[in-house]
Enzyme design. Structure first.
Site: not given
Length: 366
Positions: A239, A277, A279
């Site tokens: 992340s 992830s 973001d």
């Protein structure tokens, strides 16, 4: 724990990397935005704890009383960003922003609420903003080493001036592009005809893809990238938290637009924006004319608002500052040895080898 690397760590510009067209501020840091403060607590304890806290205070006053307009952008939402829905709904933040690891979000929220209540005896609701990345590849994250006292120490120790980067604070145990990640920061100054505003970015880099530095395919040249030989090596998931600050008088709507440009900066670094992830980017404005003071919240008020058709230079500055902040996180990070929170085994992640990086840059004429 290994301090990491025979070479002294250097920022990207000291290695000849200078992405973009706008020049940086005096510190080339988010603290070039006047009044903004950053605090770190770095936890390196025993064989397994490799984590920490980073706190960002938007101005020297009381952030609960004098709230700043803010915007949020999410590329892939695999994360635990506390306070995100109210931030998006009201377009403001009323606490400092705290960054830490995934399993410390709850404790960080409690500490941030305590910190805010102590300064605001009338408060009965607090929207604590806490972002995270998962540092479990180097940190025994299940041990939950971050305490309330660590968060309060980061808040109370926040200061202006140069910002420590690399394997510090919330970046202590992070990994990016298969190398050691960390905290990075950068800034941009707009020339007077474009408003003369300052914009700064801070990143908690813990994501992956194929590392690209100022257009140079560093990851590929160093033979380390996501999907190498068609195999997911685990270098894509992770992340990234991005915080953008500016002294321009922006509305929350235009701050959301500004936050979205952080993703352009991340893309330039080779981000995969993978399924696993998170973001996230938060952007806020510190200009006195847009702060949401108690008086302005109680009465109709005229608020300064930079026009839409003058936003493009700020968009460019945001992408550039975010890109360079990631590069600084990578080049300033140090090798860390810890314990994998998933397997319990000893783990080591090497920092980007600056000698090898110099060789790559030389081949590309830098």
């Amino acid at each position: 724990m290994t301090a990491g690397g025979a070479d002294a760590r250097l920022r990207a510009r000291d290695l000849g990397l200078a992405p973009g067209i706008f020049r940086p501020g005096a510190l080339n840091a988010i603290t070039d935005v006047a009044g903004l403060r950053v605090g770190h607590v770095t936890l390196i304890e025993g064989e397994g704890t490799r984590t920490g806290v980073t706190a960002i205070l938007p101005h020297p006053g009381n952030p609960f009383a004098d709230r700043v307009p803010a915007g949020l952008s999410v590329m892939n939402g695999f994360g635990k960003l506390a306070g995100a829905t109210q931030l998006a709904e009201l377009g403001e933040i009323e606490t400092p922003i705290v960054l830490t690891n995934t399993l410390a979000v709850g404790r960080a929220v409690e500490a941030l609420v305590d910190w805010t209540l102590a300064r605001n005896p009338e408060a009965v609701s607090v929207n604590a903003v806490v972002g995270e990345t998962n540092d479990g590849r180097l940190n025994d994250i299940r041990a939950r080493g971050v305490t309330r006292e660590h968060v309060l120490a980061a808040l109370d120790g926040a200061a202006g001036g140069p910002v420590a980067e690399g394997s510090v604070g919330a970046g202590t145990g992070t990994v990016a592009f298969g190398f050691k990640g960390g905290i990075g920061t950068a800034s941009r100054l707009l020339p007077p005809p474009l408003g003369g505003w300052t914009l700064g970015a801070l990143v908690q880099a813990n994501y992956g893809g194929a590392l690209t530095m100022d257009g140079i395919p560093v990851g590929r040249e160093l033979s380390r990238w996501y999907l190498k030989e068609h195999t997911d090596r685990g270098d894509a998931d992770g992340s990234v938290m991005v915080v953008i600050a500016t002294d321009a008088p922006l509305s929350d709507r235009n701050l959301s637009r500004l936050a979205a440009r952080a993703m352009a900066g991340l893309a330039r670094t080779g981000a995969a924006f993978s399924d696993g992830s998170g973001d996230y980017a938060i952007a806020f404005a510190t200009h006195p004319g847009v702060r949401r003071t108690a008086e302005r919240r109680a009465h109709q008020a005229i608020i300064a608002d930079w026009p839409n058709d003058r936003m493009s230079p700020l968009f460019v500055a945001a992408a550039e500052a975010v890109e360079e902040a990631v590069l600084n996180a990578m080049t300033m990070a140090t090798t860390i040895t810890g314990r994998d929170g998933r397997t319990g085994r000893r783990a080591k992640v090497e920092a980007l080898d600056l000698a090898a990086l110099r060789a790559v840059l030389a081949r590309h004429g830098r």
